[in-house]
Design a protein around this motif. Structure first.
Motif, PDB file in Angstrom:
ATOM      1  N   THR A  17      38.990  31.055  54.870  1.00  0.00           N
ATOM      2  CA  THR A  17      40.221  31.531  55.494  1.00  0.00           C
ATOM      3  C   THR A  17      40.047  32.935  56.063  1.00  0.00           C
ATOM      4  O   THR A  17      40.498  33.233  57.177  1.00  0.00           O
ATOM      5  CB  THR A  17      41.372  31.477  54.466  1.00  0.00           C
ATOM      6  OG1 THR A  17      41.533  30.115  54.059  1.00  0.00           O
ATOM      7  CG2 THR A  17      42.668  31.995  55.048  1.00  0.00           C
ATOM      8  N   ASP A  40      44.750  23.581  55.688  1.00  0.00           N
ATOM      9  CA  ASP A  40      44.804  23.673  54.225  1.00  0.00           C
ATOM     10  C   ASP A  40      46.270  23.757  53.781  1.00  0.00           C
ATOM     11  O   ASP A  40      46.979  24.675  54.195  1.00  0.00           O
ATOM     12  CB  ASP A  40      44.028  24.912  53.773  1.00  0.00           C
ATOM     13  CG  ASP A  40      43.866  24.980  52.256  1.00  0.00           C
ATOM     14  OD1 ASP A  40      44.689  24.374  51.529  1.00  0.00           O
ATOM     15  OD2 ASP A  40      42.916  25.640  51.806  1.00  0.00           O
ATOM     16  N   ASP A 125      40.811  26.056  60.120  1.00  0.00           N
ATOM     17  CA  ASP A 125      40.541  26.447  58.731  1.00  0.00           C
ATOM     18  C   ASP A 125      40.666  25.211  57.844  1.00  0.00           C
ATOM     19  O   ASP A 125      41.745  24.634  57.728  1.00  0.00           O
ATOM     20  CB  ASP A 125      41.545  27.517  58.281  1.00  0.00           C
ATOM     21  CG  ASP A 125      41.205  28.071  56.898  1.00  0.00           C
ATOM     22  OD1 ASP A 125      40.007  28.109  56.550  1.00  0.00           O
ATOM     23  OD2 ASP A 125      42.140  28.474  56.177  1.00  0.00           O
TER      24      ASP A 125
HETATM   25 MG    MG Z   1      41.131  28.990  52.350  1.00  0.00          MG
END
Ligand code: MG
Ligand code: ADP
Length: 256
Positions: A17, A40, A125
């Motif tokens: 991230t 995520d 991500d």
């Molecule tokens: Mg992460």
């Protein structure tokens, strides 16, 4: 045409991230049009881009279930300089809901194709697993950026990821390649880290990015302000490294 990259590593806490939001901010700073996609359910990349995951009208969940387009669901983060297709806990349900549907691993790819002309870079991500969500990321991408800490077990984990990427390449996405391994949270004073770094170079050659991201407390503090380090404190060593990395990415893309 946007170049699409997944930031993936099935281990948690390795810097995915941090890499995604800081690379997005770095690319924006050097004039690139960027879309950051949070895959995520934890929504850390969303929150870390000044977008409140609890206040979003639409998210990547709606895009995967085809009830919204990327253009409808993405928001521009004024502070960060890039667009955000956010995620929140709702996304955890997508995993189950997608099991029933057709082309389930191609949903993100199809959706991103519509905005390919609006961006230079799309950065995804990924969650810390090799799940249907990650699979959607890998199917949509031209390349994978793998952040890794230079520790002994990092190399072991890499084998699983490399095998998954090979399988996706063979069966689902001929475009997919590992663009590079990014050494993160690096501390040159630790001998083992130097050794693993050297091993990586020996084994993967120019698949290892030249830029090294140092361990830097400003990068760890930035998320609590809802910002990438590159925006929160551009002068910090970690931020400077991510800006250098953004430039390295732009150069690599020109050579592809
Ligand atoms: Mg992460
Ligand atoms: P992941 O997304 O892979 O789970 P994160 O990017 O959330 O990993 O990073 C895990 C933790 O390490 C976070 O608390 C983050 O702030 C911290 N961190 C990441 N990169 C660095 C760095 N270069 N220097 C210091 N702390 C870092």
């Amino acid at each position: 045409m946007a170049k699409i990259f997944c930031v993936a590593n099935q281990k948690g806490g390795v810097g995915k991230t941090t890499t995604t939001v800081n690379l997005a901010a770095g690319l924006a700073k050097v004039g690139q049009r960027v879309l950051m996609v949070d895959l995520d359910p934890q929504g850390n990349a969303t929150m870390g881009s000044s977008v409140d995951k609890r206040q979003m009208a639409l998210s990547v969940y709606d895009v995967l279930l085809e009830s919204a387009s990327v253009a409808e669901a993405a928001v521009f983060s004024e502070k960060c300089g890039y667009h955000v297709l956010g995620a929140n806990r709702e996304l955890a349900g997508a995993e189950v809901e997608l099991v029933e549907v057709e082309r389930r691993e191609k949903r993100l790819k199809t959706a991103l194709a519509e905005v390919a002309d609006s961006y230079d870079f799309v950065l995804i991500d990924c969650p810390p697993s090799l799940s249907m969500l990650t699979l959607n990321g890998l199917c949509a991408a031209h390349g994978v950026i793998v952040p890794m800490q230079c520790e002994y077990f990092a190399l072991e984990g890499l084998t699983d990821l490399v095998n998954t990427i090979k399988q996706v390449h063979a069966n689902l996405n001929r475009d997919l390649a590992i663009i590079g391994l990014l050494r993160v949270m690096f501390d040159p004073r630790i001998t083992l880290q130097q050794q693993v770094s050297d091993q990586l170079k020996a084994h993967f050659g120019d698949k290892v990015f030249n830029t090294v991201i140092p361990r830097n407390v400003r990068l760890a503090e930035a998320p609590s302000y809802g910002l990438p380090g590159v925006v929160f404190d551009p002068a910090a060593r970690g931020s400077q490294a991510f800006i250098a990395f953004a430039k390295e990415m732009v150069e690599r893309i020109e050579k592809l």
